[in-house]
Structures are given as structure tokens and as C-alpha cells.
Write an enzyme that holds these catalytic residues in place. Structure first.
Site, PDB file in Angstrom:
ATOM      1  N   ASP A 106       0.832  -1.215   0.000  1.00 25.31           N
ATOM      2  CA  ASP A 106       0.000   0.000   0.000  1.00 25.31           C
ATOM      3  C   ASP A 106       0.862   1.259   0.000  1.00 25.31           C
ATOM      4  OD1 ASP A 106      -2.309   1.491   0.077  1.00 25.31           O
ATOM      5  OD2 ASP A 106      -2.569   1.336   2.253  1.00 25.31           O
ATOM      6  N   ASN A 156     -10.512  -2.524  -6.559  1.00 24.83           N
ATOM      7  CA  ASN A 156      -9.660  -1.650  -7.383  1.00 24.83           C
ATOM      8  C   ASN A 156     -10.247  -1.380  -8.778  1.00 24.83           C
ATOM      9  OD1 ASN A 156      -6.462  -2.833  -6.044  1.00 24.83           O
ATOM     10  ND2 ASN A 156      -7.706  -1.078  -5.436  1.00 24.83           N
TER      11      ASN A 156
HETATM   12  C1  FPP Z   1      -1.552   0.269  -3.507  1.00 27.55           C
HETATM   13  O1  FPP Z   1      -1.203   1.607  -3.593  1.00 27.55           O
HETATM   14  C2  FPP Z   1      -1.081  -0.528  -4.619  1.00 27.55           C
HETATM   15  C3  FPP Z   1      -1.855  -1.087  -5.583  1.00 27.55           C
HETATM   16  C4  FPP Z   1      -3.313  -0.927  -5.653  1.00 27.55           C
HETATM   17  C5  FPP Z   1      -1.298  -1.888  -6.643  1.00 27.55           C
HETATM   18  C6  FPP Z   1      -0.001  -2.582  -6.386  1.00 27.55           C
HETATM   19  C7  FPP Z   1       0.682  -2.729  -7.677  1.00 27.55           C
HETATM   20  C8  FPP Z   1       2.012  -2.647  -7.884  1.00 27.55           C
HETATM   21  C9  FPP Z   1       2.997  -2.543  -6.805  1.00 27.55           C
HETATM   22  C10 FPP Z   1       2.550  -2.637  -9.256  1.00 27.55           C
HETATM   23  C11 FPP Z   1       2.382  -3.847 -10.110  1.00 27.55           C
HETATM   24  C12 FPP Z   1       2.418  -5.144  -9.429  1.00 27.55           C
HETATM   25  C13 FPP Z   1       3.134  -6.228  -9.788  1.00 27.55           C
HETATM   26  C14 FPP Z   1       2.936  -7.496  -9.035  1.00 27.55           C
HETATM   27  C15 FPP Z   1       4.136  -6.226 -10.855  1.00 27.55           C
HETATM   28  P1  FPP Z   1      -2.375   2.672  -3.652  1.00 27.55           P
HETATM   29  O2  FPP Z   1      -2.546   3.068  -5.063  1.00 27.55           O
HETATM   30  O3  FPP Z   1      -3.589   2.148  -2.974  1.00 27.55           O
HETATM   31  O4  FPP Z   1      -1.726   3.841  -2.810  1.00 27.55           O
HETATM   32  P2  FPP Z   1      -2.478   4.946  -1.950  1.00 27.55           P
HETATM   33  O5  FPP Z   1      -3.225   4.214  -0.871  1.00 27.55           O
HETATM   34  O6  FPP Z   1      -1.359   5.763  -1.425  1.00 27.55           O
HETATM   35  O7  FPP Z   1      -3.360   5.698  -2.893  1.00 27.55           O
END
Ligand code: FPP
Length: 246
Positions: A21, A69
Site C-alpha cells: 500500500d 480496485n
Molecule cells: C496500492 O497503492 C497498490 C496497488 C493498488 C497496486 C499494487 C501494484 C504494484 C505494486 C505494481 C504492479 C504489481 C506487480 C505485481 C508487478 P495505492 O494506489 O492504494 O496507494 P495509496 O493508498 O497511497 O493511494
């Protein structure tokens, strides 16, 4: 000395799960688009996967995209899907070099055709690897998983394939997406948020929880080592008393 050297290799979690996250906040803090946060998040994925394989963790599960998501702006969803395809293409060599098997859990049929095809390709090509199973949770929601399991079990009971009396925890386990994985021992969530967000609700029944106050793109080998050392200090009682454990 590198912190990772201080991790006791004899007492590793058999199954480590991570809620990655903070990509969006990381980007915002730096004045970048959220996409840049996700892009930098893939670097932490690579470091984490390689480190886990090297130290001997047998199962690593990453929450890469939840059922919720899909509600994000289309541009962000498209970016995440594009990143997934490019990471899979780029990292297949890393997976092979490190003897890692790729696995995926979730409503995979909801993924765009290109992602689904690439994913299946890498899963197929790495299926003989034995050092670590890397599971990506994609279009994954724990409640969705449980509803599916309940439907499948109910249908089997209705059609006399299993009797109601025989429905127990092992039957439920066998109908989850995670049927071939052990229970989660350690769950890490980055970004400082202290929530589970519909991730592996059944499988974390006895997991140790570790909330790390760092945004996912900044998560490195030392943060992972600290979480593992913290896990190794905890007493896991599984409902028993301390005395019974001796
Ligand atoms: C959370 O950050 C992250 C995600 C929803 C996606 C995770 C994806 C990756 C790390 C990239 C691709 C993955 C792989 C396995 C290659 P957020 O967007 O919820 O952050 P925030 O809470 O700060 O808005």
C-alpha cells in the site's frame, strides 16, 4: 551488517503475505502522477521477491489488485494492467533464474485478455520451479472467494457429492483459491494503514500482523528484514497457553 543476515533462517514464515500500500501517496508527495507511484512499486516487488527467494521463504503472496480496485479511474486501472503485463514479460527471467513458480488467485477471468494470457503463459513456464511459490492476488477479494467456495460446496452437497456432516475446515480450504497454499504466518501491510482490506480473511486466522510505516515504493530489504525479525520474536500460541507450548 546487513539486517537481512540477522534473520533466523530456521524460523521463517512458511507463508508471507503482503498488502503493498502507498503507491499513490508516494507519487503525490513527490508531485508525480499516481502511475509513477505504481511504476516505482514494481521495483519494490522485484527486491522483495528476490530477497524472499534467497533467504528461503517458500510462499510469498502479494495483493496486486483487489476486486474493489476496478472502481478506480479507468486510466489508473489501465496503467496497473499495463504494468502487470510489462512486469511479467520482464521478470520471467528473474523467476526462472531464482527457481520461482508463479501462481495467481482471484477472479482471473475478469482480467483483460492480454493480462490473462500473459499470466497463464508465465504460470505455465514456471510450473516446474520449486524454490518459492509467488502468488499474485489479482481481481482478488476474500469475500468473493468465500462466496464462491460456499456456492461450490453447496452444489456438491445438493448433488450428494459430499455429505453435510463431512463439511469441515479442510473442505472449505479445498474450495478456496489458495487451496494449495499453507495458512498465512505473517501478513505485512505497508503505508502505515492498519486494515486488512478484504485480503485472505480465512487464511490469516492465526497470522501475525505487521504494519510498516513506509510507503510501498520505499519498502526495501531492511524493512522486510525488520518485519521478519519482529515476527521471530512473537510467541504464536494458536489459542494455547505459553506453558503448553514448552
Ligand atoms: C496500492 O497503492 C497498490 C496497488 C493498488 C497496486 C499494487 C501494484 C504494484 C505494486 C505494481 C504492479 C504489481 C506487480 C505485481 C508487478 P495505492 O494506489 O492504494 O496507494 P495509496 O493508498 O497511497 O493511494
Amino acid at each position: 551488517m546487513d539486517l537481512i543476515q540477522q534473520v533466523n533462517k530456521e524460523r521463517l514464515p512458511k507463508h508471507l503475505a503482503i498488502i503493498m500500500d502507498g503507491n499513490g501517496r508516494w507519487a503525490k508527495q513527490k508531485g508525480f502522477l499516481r502511475a509513477i507511484g505504481h511504476e516505482n512499486g514494481t521495483k519494490s516487488v522485484r527486491v522483495t521477491v528476490e530477497t524472499c527467494a534467497k533467504i528461503g521463504i517458500e510462499n510469498l503472496t502479494l495483493y496486486a489488485f483487489s476486486t474493489e480496485n476496478w472502481k478506480r479511474p479507468k486510466l489508473e486501472v489501465d496503467t496497473l494492467m499495463r504494468l502487470l503485463v510489462s512486469s511479467l514479460k520482464k521478470e520471467i527471467a528473474t523467476l526462472q533464474d531464482n527457481n520461482i513458480r508463479l501462481n495467481a488467485i482471484g477472479n482471473l477471468h475478469a482480467l483483460p485478455k492480454k493480462v490473462f494470457a500473459e499470466l497463464n503463459d508465465v504460470i505455465e513456464n514456471t510450473k516446474a520451479n520449486t524454490r518459492m511459490t509467488l502468488t499474485l492476488a489479482l481481481s482478488y477479494g476474500s469475500r468473493d472467494e468465500l462466496v464462491n467456495a460456499i456456492k461450490e460446496i453447496s452444489a456438491k452437497v445438493k448433488n450428494n457429492i459430499i455429505s453435510l456432516e463431512n463439511v469441515d475446515e479442510s473442505v472449505v480450504n479445498a474450495h478456496l483459491y489458495t487451496q494449495n497454499l499453507p495458512d498465512v504466518d505473517l501478513l505485512i501491510r505497508t503505508s502505515g494503514e492498519q486494515r486488512i482490506s478484504n485480503f485472505l480473511l480465512w487464511q490469516i486466522a492465526y497470522a501475525e500482523l505487521c504494519f510498516v510505516d513506509v510507503l510501498w515504493p520505499d519498502f526495501n530489504q531492511n524493512h522486510l528484514a525488520k518485519a521478519l525479525i519482529e515476527y521471530q520474536k512473537r510467541e504464536r500460541r494458536f489459542g494455547k497457553t505459553s506453558e503448553q507450548l514448552i
